[in-house]
Design an enzyme around this catalytic site. Sequence first.
Site, PDB file in Angstrom:
ATOM      1  N   GLY A 675      52.658  24.688  52.050  1.00  0.00           N
ATOM      2  CA  GLY A 675      52.946  23.614  52.985  1.00  0.00           C
ATOM      3  C   GLY A 675      53.148  22.299  52.253  1.00  0.00           C
ATOM      4  CB  CYS A 676      55.126  19.288  53.108  1.00  0.00           C
ATOM      5  SG  CYS A 676      54.592  19.045  54.809  1.00  0.00           S
TER       6      CYS A 676
END
Length: 885
Positions: A675-676
């Site tokens: 995930g970012c």
Amino acid sequence: MLSTRAAHLSSRVVRKAIVASPALTAVRRRTNISARFVQSTAQTDRDTITRLLYSLGTKREVERHLRIFSSSSNPTQPAKFAVIKVGGAVLDQLDDLAHSLSFLYRVGLYPIVLHGAGPQMNDILEAEGVEPDYIDGIRVTDANTLQIARRVFLEENLKLVGALEKLGARARPITSGVFTADYLDRPRYGLVGRITRVDKRPIEASIRAGALPILTSLAESPEGQILNVNADTAAGELAKELEPMKIVFLNDKGGMFHGVTGEKLDVINLDEEYDQLMREPWVKFGTKLKLREFKELLDHLPRSSSVAVISAANLQRELFTDSGAGTLIRRGYRLTKYNNLASIGPDRFRQVIHERDPDVRAGIASVAGILGDLERTPFTIYADEPLDSVAVVSHPEGEIPVLSRLLSSRAGVLNGVLDNVWNAVRKDHRKLFWTAPVDDENRGWHFERADGSFTRGSKTLFWYGVTDAAELERTVRSFEEKKRIPRAYLPVSPMRASAPNGADGSRAYSTLARRVPSGTRGYATAAAPVPPVQHTTERKRLALVGARGYTGQALVSLLSSHPYLDLTHVSSRRLAGRALEGYTKGSVTYSNLGVKDVEKMENEGAVDAWVLALPNGAGAPFVAALNSGAKEKGKQSVVVDLSADWRFDGGWTYGLPELYGRSAIRNATRIANPGCYATAIQLLTAPLLPYVKSGAWPTVFGVSGYSGAGTVLAQTPDGQPISNPKVPPESLGGAIRPYSLTDHVHEREAGRHLSRLLPGLNLHSKGVESVQVAFVPVIAPWFSGIICTLSMPLASKATAADIRALYEERYKDESLVRVQAGVPSLADISGNHGAVIGGVQVHSEGERVVVVGGLDNLLKGAATQCLQNLNLALGYDELEGIPRI
């Protein structure tokens, strides 16, 4: 007499200069596609042209020059990049000229082009039986000649504009309204003008509209009479008004040449060489006039300006390489040597150290300490008059000199003063040692001037003039004992260098100069060579399922520049049947791939890799279909999933290569893209794990642009589907909005995978069994970019220098992670394909550290990281197709 050409432009960091091409702007108006899509496609166009520029010089040169020019070339704030005067003879080379100017346009630069048309006028006058008349080199202009001049100027102007438009570069003809003039001498020269005023508004309007301004050298009197003006003079007056960084005179010869030897003059430093040049017997007539005009022009401009005389075909080489291709004329400065602080002015010198010294700015050294160290040994300071570039060389009797400080302002690099100072130092000292930070923006400059180097921690030791290993080791040992260099570098000899991966986990490198052909640089590495990974160049096929969102668009843009990986299938239920925008390697149409379609394609080997860009929870049926199809054919294609579905599944490889290694990804067929936020959190936290304190977990406050919330499909007024932001920026009211205040999925994701690093750090004996992260996410009214602030209690006291060294050591070999001194800003992050970490501060008690880092959630937080993982798994170079700007 004439100095050697060297790098003369600054490497001040300006992370991007993205300007949408006119074709893209038209598409945006017609279809109302998202602004981000237009921007990412324009970035692809810019990246392609930038890659072509790399063929002219080193990548570092091109990128440095682009950053500087981009910092002064923005359509919303009209540029001071360059005024380019095009001689009439050059207009006959229309293809070369138009391609050169189009290149500049496509990398977001807006030169102001002014052309003459002397040869064309002479041809027409001769055909009409009119004999051109010149007095003192000035064309006498009567009414008939002026009428012809206006016709010729308009025709040539439109030819150039048309050639540019044909290449996709917008251009605007400006044949009047810029120059106001009085009669130069009406009885003598007729309708010839002397410019009295420059109105830059038409030029600025053109640039704001995204078009190159193409000017002629015709002026009007206050009464409205058209007057002919010498094009060189008009270009000079234009430059005085706009104060551009570059003034370029394009001629058919490609430069200025020595009147005796016939050699091209590479660089002319007017302050040092003008008087002597004007006395040379071969400097006469046109050459003398040109030099006089150039000096008068540059005397009116900032020292950051320079004049280049070059051919149209070599314009890019002149602008984007250190060696250039034409003749560079600049003012320069005379250099002075100082042997004591009183002679240079101690207050001025203190200010230079305070503003430029990297150790002082990082808080690990003081001005007083530096001055105290300086006065303990004999030294010489080399500097120009305004101290734009300063070199301090300590040279105790009988010892090899050490360049203890090399401090240059942006203007000093831009005007070549840094190189003049270096040449003076080199002339005085046959041997020299010096150090530079590993994150020095001009690091390549040091390598180019060194015979060898050795990196340890946050510093690199450079030297020239020493090629014997025994002498090198003796010298460095002496320096370390006497504290003439700032850290321990031994061992440096080939037999005593550390192995590439020592027991302490650190890496040591030793490089010694070896004899190589002239013009090249070679190093012998002390450590035993590690066989390089063999990368394939085989073309492979990729299918993207879920391509309409922001991440899908960003990935399409990257794949468009990938030399070997071809996007052959894109799937979106709502966009099925429409052409994919932004992919330039071929024509691709959206399809609506169902589970059975995917299984069939996998079984038939239709593609080599899949990317699933689906919402959380939506990918499981597709993964099951891929597994079923692969089982029948006996071989799995590579699958990279961008959702959170498989990040906690032990059967999938977690794809964060900077922290968890590349080998597992190279051998994987099922890869969970991180995930970012989780990527940013882990990159920030991992280097600090040796200081983690059981029960006192790090806290991360993260702020993300609204693109992180994703898109929803809507319709344009004419019924066409369009992706809109799920959280419109106007809904935020210009403020920020915290959300998911506890138990965010990225909080759990970061803690789970960081815990994998603990066994190698032997922290279990200290009661640290796992890592937990407290994470508070916030959405902000900008489009893309994540800024995270990490606050972490420390198990033992540390200084900011200690902490920064951890980050520098951990990421020193990572191309997509940059450690800097200052706090990262959104401009450092948005549009950047890597992560940025900086702003390290430790509480006054030394028991808590705060570090700031960030990345673009659509790039390193998603699409760029996905492409890293695809490259590794498919056998390509990890960074293939990823712009490094």
